[in-house]
Design a protein around this motif. Structure first.
Motif, PDB file in Angstrom:
ATOM      1  N   SER A 166      40.964  46.493  22.057  1.00  0.00           N
ATOM      2  CA  SER A 166      40.051  45.408  21.669  1.00  0.00           C
ATOM      3  C   SER A 166      40.618  44.063  22.108  1.00  0.00           C
ATOM      4  O   SER A 166      41.834  43.848  22.111  1.00  0.00           O
ATOM      5  CB  SER A 166      39.858  45.395  20.145  1.00  0.00           C
ATOM      6  N   ASP A 217      34.066  39.240  23.866  1.00  0.00           N
ATOM      7  CA  ASP A 217      34.916  40.001  22.955  1.00  0.00           C
ATOM      8  C   ASP A 217      34.361  41.403  22.837  1.00  0.00           C
ATOM      9  O   ASP A 217      33.179  41.585  22.507  1.00  0.00           O
ATOM     10  CB  ASP A 217      34.955  39.348  21.570  1.00  0.00           C
ATOM     11  N   ASP A 219      35.304  45.691  21.721  1.00  0.00           N
ATOM     12  CA  ASP A 219      36.127  46.526  20.849  1.00  0.00           C
ATOM     13  C   ASP A 219      36.576  47.791  21.577  1.00  0.00           C
ATOM     14  O   ASP A 219      35.919  48.259  22.526  1.00  0.00           O
ATOM     15  CB  ASP A 219      35.349  46.921  19.594  1.00  0.00           C
ATOM     16  N   GLN A 220      37.684  48.317  21.114  1.00  0.00           N
ATOM     17  CA  GLN A 220      38.184  49.561  21.687  1.00  0.00           C
ATOM     18  C   GLN A 220      37.115  50.651  21.599  1.00  0.00           C
ATOM     19  O   GLN A 220      36.485  50.847  20.561  1.00  0.00           O
ATOM     20  CB  GLN A 220      39.447  50.002  20.940  1.00  0.00           C
TER      21      GLN A 220
END
Length: 252
Positions: A166, A217, A219-220
């Motif tokens: 992330s 941005d 996220d994993q």
């Protein structure tokens, strides 16, 4: 070892004398007794007693001087010995601290280097050939030639970048439309649209080229990919001197 500092020497002697006086209170009574004998005896006896007393007095002074000298020497030796031991301890402590700081600095540099190498996440891929014909809406472009894949997040067989960590990423993609053609694309995160670009040469006899850049941005585990927004008119071109590309990298 001779003590050069006069104040230290005086303090040592003062402490020794004070201790001797405290431990030998009867000495004062002895001197008073001798003074009474001198006052009450006649001259001869007085001289005799005085001579004896002087001898004893001188002996006493010599004994005091010897004890003071011995004690002072012992105090000096103890002081000197303690100073030397303290100096050795300070030197050893400084050396140990220096070595510890040096090891910590070296370990930190190694960790930073290892982290900088392992934490690099970046990929770059391009289409090795043109599409065989017009492509339908929602078709995922499979950038099949991978020149960089740090972190192993990009999959050439389906054209999807699976976010390994992330963070904030930069993504960029570029593509071409052939003369009299159009290509409309979307940068996707799962089912969400991150950005769109359009190459339009519908009324032109030359290629049109478009590039998109997005900072986001993510996220994993998120899937990042480029797909067509609409049916393309004509082929999606990728020629040796102007490739269709897809790239991304982690900022932090």
């Amino acid at each position: 070892m001779k003590v050069n500092n006069l104040e230290v020497k005086l303090e040592i002697l003062e402490g020794v004398v004070f201790r001797l006086i405290s431990e030998n209170d009867d000495l004062k009574g002895r001197f008073e007794y001798l003074e009474n004998i001198l006052e009450n005896c006649d001259k001869c006896e007085n001289e005799k007693v005085k001579s004896s007393d002087d001898e004893e007095y001188n002996h006493t002074l010599s004994e005091i001087d010897r004890v003071v000298t011995k004690s002072g020497k012992e105090e000096t030796e103890v002081f000197t010995s303690n100073s030397a031991r303290n100096a050795e301890k300070v030197t050893k402590t400084r050396k140990d601290s220096t070595n510890t700081y040096r090891r910590e600095a070296q370990d930190f540099e190694k960790r930073v280097e290892q982290r900088s190498q392992s934490d690099v996440i970046a990929f770059h891929a391009y289409l090795s050939t043109d599409s065989s014909g017009p492509l339908p809406a929602h078709h995922i472009l499979k950038f099949d030639t991978v020149s960089l894949n740090r972190g192993n997040g990009y999959n050439a067989f389906d054209g999807i970048f699976i976010v390994p960590v992330s963070g904030t990423y930069v993504f960029t993609w570029a593509f071409m439309s052939e003369p009299r053609g159009t290509v409309s694309t979307q940068l996707m995160r799962n089912s969400d649209i991150l950005g769109t670009r359009f190459a339009d040469s519908a009324t032109s006899t030359v290629w049109d080229f478009a590039t998109g850049i997005v900072v986001a941005d993510v996220d994993q585990g998120d899937h990042i990919y480029v797909q067509l927004r609409l049916n393309s008119h004509g082929k999606v071109l990728s020629i040796p001197h102007s490739r269709n590309t897809f790239s991304g990298w982690l900022l932090n």
